[in-house]
Design a protein around this motif. Structure first.
Motif, short mmCIF file in Angstrom:
data_model
loop_
_atom_site.label_atom_id
_atom_site.label_comp_id
_atom_site.label_asym_id
_atom_site.label_seq_id
_atom_site.Cartn_x
_atom_site.Cartn_y
_atom_site.Cartn_z
N PRO A 1 14.28 0.49 -6.46
CA PRO A 1 13.06 -0.04 -5.84
C PRO A 1 13.35 -1.16 -4.82
O PRO A 1 12.70 -1.23 -3.78
N LYS A 2 14.33 -1.99 -5.11
CA LYS A 2 14.66 -3.09 -4.19
C LYS A 2 15.09 -2.54 -2.83
O LYS A 2 14.61 -2.99 -1.78
N ALA A 3 15.96 -1.55 -2.85
CA ALA A 3 16.45 -0.96 -1.60
C ALA A 3 15.31 -0.24 -0.87
O ALA A 3 15.18 -0.34 0.35
N PHE A 4 14.49 0.46 -1.63
CA PHE A 4 13.37 1.21 -1.04
C PHE A 4 12.39 0.25 -0.36
O PHE A 4 12.00 0.44 0.80
N LEU B 1 0.83 -1.21 0.00
CA LEU B 1 0.00 0.00 0.00
C LEU B 1 0.87 1.26 0.00
O LEU B 1 0.58 2.23 -0.71
N LYS B 2 1.94 1.24 0.80
CA LYS B 2 2.85 2.38 0.85
C LYS B 2 3.53 2.57 -0.51
O LYS B 2 3.68 3.70 -1.00
N TRP B 3 3.94 1.48 -1.12
CA TRP B 3 4.61 1.52 -2.42
C TRP B 3 3.70 2.09 -3.50
O TRP B 3 4.12 2.92 -4.31
N LEU B 4 2.48 1.66 -3.52
CA LEU B 4 1.53 2.12 -4.55
C LEU B 4 1.17 3.59 -4.38
O LEU B 4 0.61 4.20 -5.29
N ASP B 5 1.53 4.14 -3.23
CA ASP B 5 1.25 5.55 -2.96
C ASP B 5 2.44 6.44 -3.33
O ASP B 5 2.39 7.66 -3.16
N GLN B 6 3.51 5.82 -3.84
CA GLN B 6 4.73 6.56 -4.17
C GLN B 6 4.75 6.99 -5.63
O GLN B 6 4.10 6.39 -6.49
N ASN B 7 5.55 8.00 -5.89
CA ASN B 7 5.89 8.36 -7.27
C ASN B 7 7.12 7.53 -7.64
O ASN B 7 8.25 7.90 -7.33
N ILE B 8 6.88 6.38 -8.25
CA ILE B 8 7.97 5.42 -8.45
C ILE B 8 9.04 5.95 -9.42
O ILE B 8 10.17 5.46 -9.42
N ASP B 9 8.69 6.94 -10.24
CA ASP B 9 9.67 7.50 -11.17
C ASP B 9 10.82 8.17 -10.43
O ASP B 9 11.92 8.32 -10.98
N SER B 10 10.57 8.57 -9.19
CA SER B 10 11.60 9.26 -8.42
C SER B 10 12.43 8.30 -7.57
O SER B 10 13.35 8.72 -6.87
#
Length: 286
Positions: free
Chosen positions: A51-54, A38-47
């Motif tokens: 992703p693995k570390a995040f 849920l937290k991930w889907l709320d992120q601006n993944i382009d920034s």
């Protein structure tokens, strides 16, 4: 959204494995995974460059929070608390290069949350100290010190935690099972160390001593007392869970217990018997 879900699913097995191996609870690992998604889907993944570390950091932080709160909750737990067994079926190459035995899960309970995380992420998931420093917001030197303390604590334990113990472990599991089948537990005394222990996790839902039993005579007296009363069910099967031989105990085809053995460092005798009776910890094992 589709790209974010795809990225998350690529790391899902790894994230679950991290959470379970830190928390030792399947349900908690699944809850953490759901929160992180849920937290991930709320992120601006382009920034997000890595992703693995995040995602790993989100999982680790929530796992540490769980450990800190769990320590307080377990004060009120009825009887000994033992890690929940889990069958990990994934062949994902991202998941740990090293296999973890059930005995090691038990020993990891003695470490601080940060020591446990550093040991697992470095030794099992192959993270570097630089990555760990970013993950835990500590210096690489602190990460090395935590790893050193964790290794010393594990080496100082009175239980063999290596998969190389499995051959001897299998031998003692078979002997235990044969003793139960014959109704004669006397041979058990010969393969227990002088200060052997037995912990039974019933969670107040199944019969279990309130405290860990210490010394072979006390263990023998308890087992002899419960043997005629269905404690060891009507069927038993030797199998492997958490990279270690164990005994599945069933009653009317329903799993009622799992028994693991912790051998002494010399692998010549049994130092600790672990029995999981709590049905909440057995429901995911068939």
């Amino acid at each position: 959204m589709d790209e974010a879900i795809l990225i998350f699913n690529n790391f899902k097995s790894l994230l679950y494995s991290i959470a379970y191996r830190i928390c030792h609870s399947k349900e908690e690992a699944e809850d953490i995974l759901q929160e992180v998604q849920l937290k991930w889907l709320d992120q601006n993944i382009d920034s997000i460059e890595n992703p693995k570390a995040f995602l790993s950091k989100l999982v680790v932080n929530r796992s540490i929070n769980y450990l800190n709160s769990a320590q307080a909750q377990r004060v009120d737990y009825y009887g000994p608390w033992i890690p929940q067994p889990e069958i990990e079926r994934t062949e994902d190459p991202l998941v740990g290069k090293e296999k973890i035995t059930y005995a090691l899960l038990v020993v990891l309970e003695q470490l601080t949350p940060q020591e446990r995380v550093v040991f697992l992420m470095k030794e099992v998931f192959d993270y570097s100290h630089k990555e760990l420093s970013e993950l835990l917001e500590i210096t690489p030197e602190n990460s090395r010190k935590l790893l050193s303390r964790a290794k010393k604590a594990i080496q100082a334990t009175d239980i063999s935690v290596e998969p190389s113990s499995n051959l001897e472990n299998q031998k003692f599991i078979d002997l235990f099972n044969r003793s139960i089948e014959k109704g004669d537990l006397t041979p058990l005394l010969d393969f227990l160390t002088a200060d052997a222990k037995m912990s039974i996790d019933g969670g107040k839902k199944r019969r279990a001593p309130l405290r860990t039993l210490i010394k072979p005579t006390r263990i023998f007296a308890f087992l002899k007392g419960v043997l005629p009363h269905g404690f060891f069910g009507d069927e038993r099967f030797v199998t492997e869970i958490n990279e270690q031989p164990c005994l599945l105990i069933k009653e009317k085809q329903q799993l009622i217990s799992i028994l693991f053995l912790g051998l002494n460092p010399e692998k010549t005798k049994v130092q600790h018997i672990f029995i999981i009776n709590n049905p909440d910890k057995l429901k995911n094992i068939s």
